[in-house]
Design an enzyme around this catalytic site. Structure first.
Site, PDB file in Angstrom:
ATOM      1  N   ASN A  87       0.861  -1.183   0.000  1.00 59.83           N
ATOM      2  CA  ASN A  87       0.000   0.000   0.000  1.00 59.83           C
ATOM      3  C   ASN A  87       0.899   1.235   0.000  1.00 59.83           C
ATOM      4  O   ASN A  87       1.532   1.545   1.008  1.00 59.83           O
ATOM      5  CB  ASN A  87      -0.901  -0.019   1.235  1.00 59.83           C
ATOM      6  CG  ASN A  87      -1.761   1.228   1.349  1.00 59.83           C
ATOM      7  OD1 ASN A  87      -1.890   2.009   0.398  1.00 59.83           O
ATOM      8  ND2 ASN A  87      -2.353   1.434   2.516  1.00 59.83           N
ATOM      9  N   TRP A  88       0.970   1.913  -1.140  1.00 59.11           N
ATOM     10  CA  TRP A  88       1.863   3.066  -1.259  1.00 59.11           C
ATOM     11  C   TRP A  88       1.285   4.326  -0.619  1.00 59.11           C
ATOM     12  O   TRP A  88       1.964   5.334  -0.519  1.00 59.11           O
ATOM     13  CB  TRP A  88       2.199   3.317  -2.733  1.00 59.11           C
ATOM     14  CG  TRP A  88       3.290   2.416  -3.241  1.00 59.11           C
ATOM     15  CD1 TRP A  88       3.701   1.238  -2.696  1.00 59.11           C
ATOM     16  CD2 TRP A  88       4.107   2.620  -4.394  1.00 59.11           C
ATOM     17  NE1 TRP A  88       4.726   0.688  -3.420  1.00 59.11           N
ATOM     18  CE2 TRP A  88       4.994   1.523  -4.483  1.00 59.11           C
ATOM     19  CE3 TRP A  88       4.171   3.616  -5.364  1.00 59.11           C
ATOM     20  CZ2 TRP A  88       5.947   1.401  -5.506  1.00 59.11           C
ATOM     21  CZ3 TRP A  88       5.105   3.494  -6.385  1.00 59.11           C
ATOM     22  CH2 TRP A  88       5.986   2.406  -6.451  1.00 59.11           C
ATOM     23  N   LYS A  89       0.032   4.289  -0.227  1.00 59.77           N
ATOM     24  CA  LYS A  89      -0.612   5.442   0.402  1.00 59.77           C
ATOM     25  C   LYS A  89      -0.425   6.689  -0.481  1.00 59.77           C
ATOM     26  O   LYS A  89      -0.483   6.581  -1.701  1.00 59.77           O
ATOM     27  CB  LYS A  89      -0.099   5.621   1.832  1.00 59.77           C
ATOM     28  CG  LYS A  89      -0.265   4.353   2.674  1.00 59.77           C
ATOM     29  CD  LYS A  89       0.053   4.540   4.122  1.00 59.77           C
ATOM     30  CE  LYS A  89      -0.128   3.234   4.878  1.00 59.77           C
ATOM     31  NZ  LYS A  89       0.101   3.386   6.326  1.00 59.77           N
ATOM     32  N   HIS A  99      -9.268   1.142   5.639  1.00 57.13           N
ATOM     33  CA  HIS A  99      -7.969   1.329   6.290  1.00 57.13           C
ATOM     34  C   HIS A  99      -8.131   2.291   7.466  1.00 57.13           C
ATOM     35  O   HIS A  99      -8.938   3.221   7.422  1.00 57.13           O
ATOM     36  CB  HIS A  99      -6.962   1.879   5.281  1.00 57.13           C
ATOM     37  CG  HIS A  99      -5.543   1.829   5.770  1.00 57.13           C
ATOM     38  ND1 HIS A  99      -5.035   2.756   6.661  1.00 57.13           N
ATOM     39  CD2 HIS A  99      -4.530   0.966   5.500  1.00 57.13           C
ATOM     40  CE1 HIS A  99      -3.769   2.461   6.905  1.00 57.13           C
ATOM     41  NE2 HIS A  99      -3.446   1.383   6.223  1.00 57.13           N
ATOM     42  N   GLU A 122      -6.507   4.690   8.486  1.00 52.11           N
ATOM     43  CA  GLU A 122      -6.311   6.104   8.163  1.00 52.11           C
ATOM     44  C   GLU A 122      -7.554   6.701   7.520  1.00 52.11           C
ATOM     45  O   GLU A 122      -7.852   7.883   7.710  1.00 52.11           O
ATOM     46  CB  GLU A 122      -5.085   6.253   7.261  1.00 52.11           C
ATOM     47  CG  GLU A 122      -3.791   5.946   7.996  1.00 52.11           C
ATOM     48  CD  GLU A 122      -2.630   5.546   7.093  1.00 52.11           C
ATOM     49  OE1 GLU A 122      -1.555   5.237   7.644  1.00 52.11           O
ATOM     50  OE2 GLU A 122      -2.800   5.526   5.851  1.00 52.11           O
ATOM     51  N   GLU A 130      -4.829  -4.879  11.048  1.00 55.90           N
ATOM     52  CA  GLU A 130      -3.775  -3.884  11.247  1.00 55.90           C
ATOM     53  C   GLU A 130      -4.000  -3.151  12.562  1.00 55.90           C
ATOM     54  O   GLU A 130      -4.801  -2.209  12.621  1.00 55.90           O
ATOM     55  CB  GLU A 130      -3.768  -2.871  10.101  1.00 55.90           C
ATOM     56  CG  GLU A 130      -3.394  -3.439   8.756  1.00 55.90           C
ATOM     57  CD  GLU A 130      -3.045  -2.335   7.766  1.00 55.90           C
ATOM     58  OE1 GLU A 130      -1.921  -2.328   7.260  1.00 55.90           O
ATOM     59  OE2 GLU A 130      -3.899  -1.461   7.536  1.00 55.90           O
ATOM     60  N   GLY A 180       3.030   2.201  10.795  1.00 52.22           N
ATOM     61  CA  GLY A 180       4.000   3.264  10.577  1.00 52.22           C
ATOM     62  C   GLY A 180       4.771   3.685  11.806  1.00 52.22           C
ATOM     63  O   GLY A 180       5.495   4.684  11.784  1.00 52.22           O
ATOM     64  N   SER A 217       3.764  -2.149  10.264  1.00 51.49           N
ATOM     65  CA  SER A 217       5.231  -2.128  10.353  1.00 51.49           C
ATOM     66  C   SER A 217       5.865  -3.458   9.958  1.00 51.49           C
ATOM     67  O   SER A 217       6.876  -3.878  10.527  1.00 51.49           O
ATOM     68  CB  SER A 217       5.687  -1.703  11.759  1.00 51.49           C
ATOM     69  OG  SER A 217       5.290  -0.375  12.041  1.00 51.49           O
ATOM     70  N   GLY A 252       3.083  -1.344   4.270  1.00 53.43           N
ATOM     71  CA  GLY A 252       3.091   0.080   3.992  1.00 53.43           C
ATOM     72  C   GLY A 252       4.439   0.562   3.498  1.00 53.43           C
ATOM     73  O   GLY A 252       4.835   0.323   2.360  1.00 53.43           O
ATOM     74  N   GLY A 253       5.174   1.236   4.369  1.00 60.67           N
ATOM     75  CA  GLY A 253       6.422   1.877   3.979  1.00 60.67           C
ATOM     76  C   GLY A 253       7.433   0.970   3.321  1.00 60.67           C
ATOM     77  O   GLY A 253       8.137   1.377   2.388  1.00 60.67           O
TER      78      GLY A 253
END
Length: 256
Positions: A10-12, A93, A95, A168, A174, A213, A234-235
């Site tokens: 997921n590149w957000k 999600h 967020e 999650e 993150g 993470s 994610g990251g």
């Protein structure tokens, strides 16, 4: 239940056309792990070029509207995602739930809209640190699953593997913090029970992913945990080197 691990990046709100090189590198590497299903969800602006360039990985969206079209400035519908090459969408999600006030009912409606458009769906659930510390984590997540999953009628004709649930824990997204493996196993078991309650035997095709993470160092342990069918990353999915290491860990688990 599908034996293929599902690894989704997921590149957000990250990525410009310059990052297509990373996507192509991930795609080439993913081809070496045919036992792993790999996917990327870039920002909306990159879905079409991702989909056109990809050979071994699927391309998806990070959200969709409940309506197929209409006066909804700034929104993207599920048919629009499908039209530009997406094969799945992430909904619910944390967020989106926090920053946009999305309720379980809205997440469910989005999931059903995506299914109507022919897309696969990843439904995200997870508790906050305060909820976990209060001993409410399982109850909170179980309620989210019950209220956010598309109805059994909506998925009646859907092929196995087209619906996934991503657990999650909000406090691990993150932050560099990762849930203990035993806690992941316990939560995935609780989620599995709710999926079975909702779908019966049909629920066996629903994979449960872990997110929060996930990186090259902890992926192997998490993916080996009972009940974990993959990862929502994610990251670490923004760079080919780190994301491919997670894919490789999943490939090892799939043949173990």
């Amino acid at each position: 239940m599908s034996a293929s691990p599902y690894i989704v990046g997921n590149w957000k709100m990250n990525g410009t056309r310059a990052m297509l090189a990373e996507a192509r590198a991930i795609d080439r590497a993913a081809a070496r792990y045919p036992g792993v299903q790999v996917a990327l969800a870039p920002p909306f602006t990159l879905i079409q070029p991702f989909a056109e360039a990809a050979q071994a990985i699927a391309t998806g969206g990070q959200d969709c509207h409940v309506a197929a079209k209409g006066a909804h400035t700034g929104d993207i519908s599920a048919p629009m995602l499908a039209d530009c090459g997406a094969s799945f969408v992430i909904v619910g999600h944390s967020e989106r739930r926090k920053d946009h006030g999305e309720s379980d009912a809205l997440v469910k409606a989005k999931a059903e809209a995506a299914i109507d458009a022919g897309l696969g769906v990843i439904v995200c659930v997870g508790e906050t640190l305060e909820e976990r510390d209060a001993g409410k984590a399982e109850a909170v997540v179980s309620k989210q699953v019950d209220k956010s999953l598309p109805s059994a009628e909506a998925i009646a004709e859907l092929a196995p593997g087209r619906i996934s649930v991503a657990y999650e824990p909000v406090w691990a997204i993150g932050t560099g913090r990762v849930a203990e493996v035993e806690d992941v196993v316990a939560m995935h078991a609780a989620i599995r029970a709710r999926i079975t309650a909702a779908y019966g035997d049909k629920g066996e095709g629903v994979r449960i992913l872990y997110g929060g993470s996930v990186n090259a160092e902890n992926a192997a342990a998490l993916l080996a945990a009972e009940g974990v069918g993959g990862a929502l990353v994610g990251g670490a999915s923004l760079a080919a080197e780190s994301f491919v290491a997670i894919i490789a860990a999943a490939g090892t688990e799939s043949v173990a």
